[in-house]
Design an enzyme around this catalytic site. Structure first.
Site, mmCIF file in Angstrom:
data_model
loop_
_atom_site.group_PDB
_atom_site.id
_atom_site.type_symbol
_atom_site.label_atom_id
_atom_site.label_comp_id
_atom_site.label_asym_id
_atom_site.label_seq_id
_atom_site.Cartn_x
_atom_site.Cartn_y
_atom_site.Cartn_z
ATOM 1 N N GLY A 1 5.382 -36.560 34.628
ATOM 2 C CA GLY A 1 6.418 -35.792 35.310
ATOM 3 C C GLY A 1 7.680 -35.530 34.518
ATOM 4 O O GLY A 1 8.427 -34.599 34.818
ATOM 5 N N ASP B 1 12.129 -42.400 43.588
ATOM 6 C CA ASP B 1 11.742 -42.254 44.995
ATOM 7 C C ASP B 1 11.856 -43.642 45.638
ATOM 8 O O ASP B 1 12.947 -44.052 46.010
ATOM 9 C CB ASP B 1 10.323 -41.668 45.028
ATOM 10 C CG ASP B 1 9.819 -41.381 46.431
ATOM 11 O OD1 ASP B 1 10.651 -41.151 47.322
ATOM 12 O OD2 ASP B 1 8.591 -41.388 46.643
ATOM 13 N N ASP C 1 11.158 -38.369 36.052
ATOM 14 C CA ASP C 1 11.441 -37.183 36.850
ATOM 15 C C ASP C 1 12.213 -37.516 38.114
ATOM 16 O O ASP C 1 13.205 -36.883 38.432
ATOM 17 C CB ASP C 1 10.137 -36.417 37.174
ATOM 18 C CG ASP C 1 9.040 -37.313 37.760
ATOM 19 O OD1 ASP C 1 9.271 -38.528 37.970
ATOM 20 O OD2 ASP C 1 7.939 -36.795 38.004
ATOM 21 N N LYS D 1 15.815 -39.320 45.439
ATOM 22 C CA LYS D 1 15.565 -38.927 46.828
ATOM 23 C C LYS D 1 16.323 -39.825 47.784
ATOM 24 O O LYS D 1 16.317 -41.052 47.636
ATOM 25 C CB LYS D 1 14.068 -39.053 47.116
ATOM 26 C CG LYS D 1 13.439 -37.751 47.543
ATOM 27 C CD LYS D 1 12.038 -37.984 48.040
ATOM 28 C CE LYS D 1 11.033 -37.293 47.150
ATOM 29 N NZ LYS D 1 9.666 -37.420 47.701
ATOM 30 N N ASP E 1 4.472 -32.403 39.925
ATOM 31 C CA ASP E 1 3.236 -31.749 40.375
ATOM 32 C C ASP E 1 2.908 -32.047 41.821
ATOM 33 O O ASP E 1 3.419 -32.999 42.417
ATOM 34 C CB ASP E 1 2.057 -32.234 39.523
ATOM 35 C CG ASP E 1 1.645 -33.668 39.897
ATOM 36 O OD1 ASP E 1 2.521 -34.545 39.915
ATOM 37 O OD2 ASP E 1 0.457 -33.889 40.200
ATOM 38 N N PHE F 1 8.980 -33.531 49.666
ATOM 39 C CA PHE F 1 8.097 -33.585 48.507
ATOM 40 C C PHE F 1 8.366 -32.368 47.638
ATOM 41 O O PHE F 1 8.216 -31.234 48.078
ATOM 42 C CB PHE F 1 6.626 -33.644 48.915
ATOM 43 C CG PHE F 1 5.751 -34.008 47.751
ATOM 44 C CD1 PHE F 1 5.606 -35.330 47.357
ATOM 45 C CD2 PHE F 1 5.119 -33.016 47.015
ATOM 46 C CE1 PHE F 1 4.834 -35.661 46.252
ATOM 47 C CE2 PHE F 1 4.337 -33.341 45.904
ATOM 48 C CZ PHE F 1 4.200 -34.664 45.524
ATOM 49 N N VAL F 2 8.788 -32.620 46.392
ATOM 50 C CA VAL F 2 9.210 -31.514 45.527
ATOM 51 C C VAL F 2 8.253 -31.320 44.352
ATOM 52 O O VAL F 2 7.594 -32.263 43.899
ATOM 53 C CB VAL F 2 10.642 -31.738 45.001
ATOM 54 C CG1 VAL F 2 11.645 -31.651 46.148
ATOM 55 C CG2 VAL F 2 10.775 -33.072 44.285
ATOM 56 N N ARG G 1 3.583 -27.916 37.753
ATOM 57 C CA ARG G 1 4.511 -28.535 36.789
ATOM 58 C C ARG G 1 5.278 -27.480 35.995
ATOM 59 O O ARG G 1 6.361 -27.736 35.477
ATOM 60 C CB ARG G 1 3.752 -29.424 35.800
ATOM 61 C CG ARG G 1 3.140 -30.668 36.411
ATOM 62 C CD ARG G 1 2.739 -31.633 35.312
ATOM 63 N NE ARG G 1 1.759 -32.615 35.763
ATOM 64 C CZ ARG G 1 2.073 -33.752 36.397
ATOM 65 N NH1 ARG G 1 3.328 -34.042 36.650
ATOM 66 N NH2 ARG G 1 1.122 -34.599 36.776
HETATM 67 P P1 5GP Z 1 8.591 -44.316 42.941
HETATM 68 O O1 5GP Z 1 7.853 -45.376 42.221
HETATM 69 O O2 5GP Z 1 10.053 -44.245 42.621
HETATM 70 O O3 5GP Z 1 8.330 -44.330 44.410
HETATM 71 O O4 5GP Z 1 7.921 -42.970 42.525
HETATM 72 C C1 5GP Z 1 8.207 -42.354 41.351
HETATM 73 C C2 5GP Z 1 7.087 -41.428 41.001
HETATM 74 O O5 5GP Z 1 6.448 -40.882 42.153
HETATM 75 C C3 5GP Z 1 7.676 -40.262 40.261
HETATM 76 O O6 5GP Z 1 7.698 -40.511 38.878
HETATM 77 C C4 5GP Z 1 6.743 -39.152 40.647
HETATM 78 O O7 5GP Z 1 5.647 -39.140 39.757
HETATM 79 C C5 5GP Z 1 6.242 -39.501 42.010
HETATM 80 N N1 5GP Z 1 6.995 -38.812 43.095
HETATM 81 C C6 5GP Z 1 7.862 -39.349 43.971
HETATM 82 N N2 5GP Z 1 8.371 -38.405 44.789
HETATM 83 C C7 5GP Z 1 7.820 -37.248 44.399
HETATM 84 C C8 5GP Z 1 7.957 -35.883 44.846
HETATM 85 O O8 5GP Z 1 8.690 -35.521 45.780
HETATM 86 N N3 5GP Z 1 7.225 -34.951 44.183
HETATM 87 C C9 5GP Z 1 6.379 -35.275 43.162
HETATM 88 N N4 5GP Z 1 5.715 -34.277 42.586
HETATM 89 N N5 5GP Z 1 6.238 -36.536 42.705
HETATM 90 C C10 5GP Z 1 6.943 -37.505 43.324
HETATM 91 MG MG MG Z 2 6.046 -39.994 37.575
#
Ligand code: 5GP
Ligand code: MG
Length: 176
Positions: A38, A96, A93, A124, A152, A145-146, A158
């Site tokens: 990402g 979350d 990227d 987020k 992606d 969700f973006v 992407r």
């Molecule tokens: P975390 O471990 O912080 O929950 O998630 C991080 C990873 O989840 C990011 O690097 C990304 O790959 C994916 N992710 C989280 N939210 C989104 C979203 O809204 N869109 C997309 N495409 N990927 C997300």
């Molecule tokens: Mg990622």
């Protein structure tokens, strides 16, 4: 899909974050570690905004197996640079839940870097599950969700030059 951030807004945000990064590190050379996949677009744009000595490596962290459901996180660091004794900046990227960056930072710290900081394009709202703060954040976004600018949905989108939020009808449409 609805546009959340235009190409111009993304560029301005990345430029602002680059300035913050350059200010924070000053003359210290930097080792940038991009989290695949990402971060590729952010990585390419950000490093070209940084007029300083830097090295670039990547590691892969995959958790979203397909679609929007979270799977087990796996980290593949075979392609990474040596980070021992270096100031490391991890680029991702989106922050979350935060689990990905926490695990990536823990893994990097095992390699005895001088320091590890993190920079993300997006953060987020209302999703964080960890006690951890990224040092550099370009944009705060609502809990949607973006896709686009590297992010992606089922390996698509992407390449969008802007950031878009998927709407329920887009999520149902599982094209490949
Ligand atoms: P975390 O471990 O912080 O929950 O998630 C991080 C990873 O989840 C990011 O690097 C990304 O790959 C994916 N992710 C989280 N939210 C989104 C979203 O809204 N869109 C997309 N495409 N990927 C997300
Ligand atoms: Mg990622």
């Amino acid at each position: 899909m609805k546009t959340l951030l235009t190409e111009a807004e993304l560029q301005a945000g990345v430029a602002r974050m680059a300035l913050d990064i350059a200010t924070a590190y000053g003359e210290r050379p930097l080792t940038i570690v991009g989290v695949l996949t990402g971060s590729i677009v952010l990585l390419a744009d950000l490093i070209r905004q940084l007029d300083m000595r830097l090295r670039v490596g990547v590691l892969q962290a995959s958790s979203y197996r397909s679609g929007t459901t979270r799977g087990q996180l796996t980290i593949n660091s075979e392609m990474m640079l040596n980070v021992t004794g270096r100031d490391v900046l991890v680029i991702d990227d989106i922050f979350d839940t935060g689990h990905t960056l926490v695990e990536v930072v823990a893994k990097l710290k095992e390699l005895s870097p001088t320091s590890v900081k993190t920079a993300v394009l997006l953060r987020k709202h209302g999703r964080q599950e960890v006690d951890f703060e990224p040092e550099f954040v370009a944009f705060e976004i609502p809990d949607e969700f973006v896709v686009g600018y590297g992010l992606d949905y089922a390996d698509q989108y992407r390449n969008l030059r802007y950031l878009a939020a998927l709407e329920p009808e887009d999520l149902a449409d599982d094209r490949t």
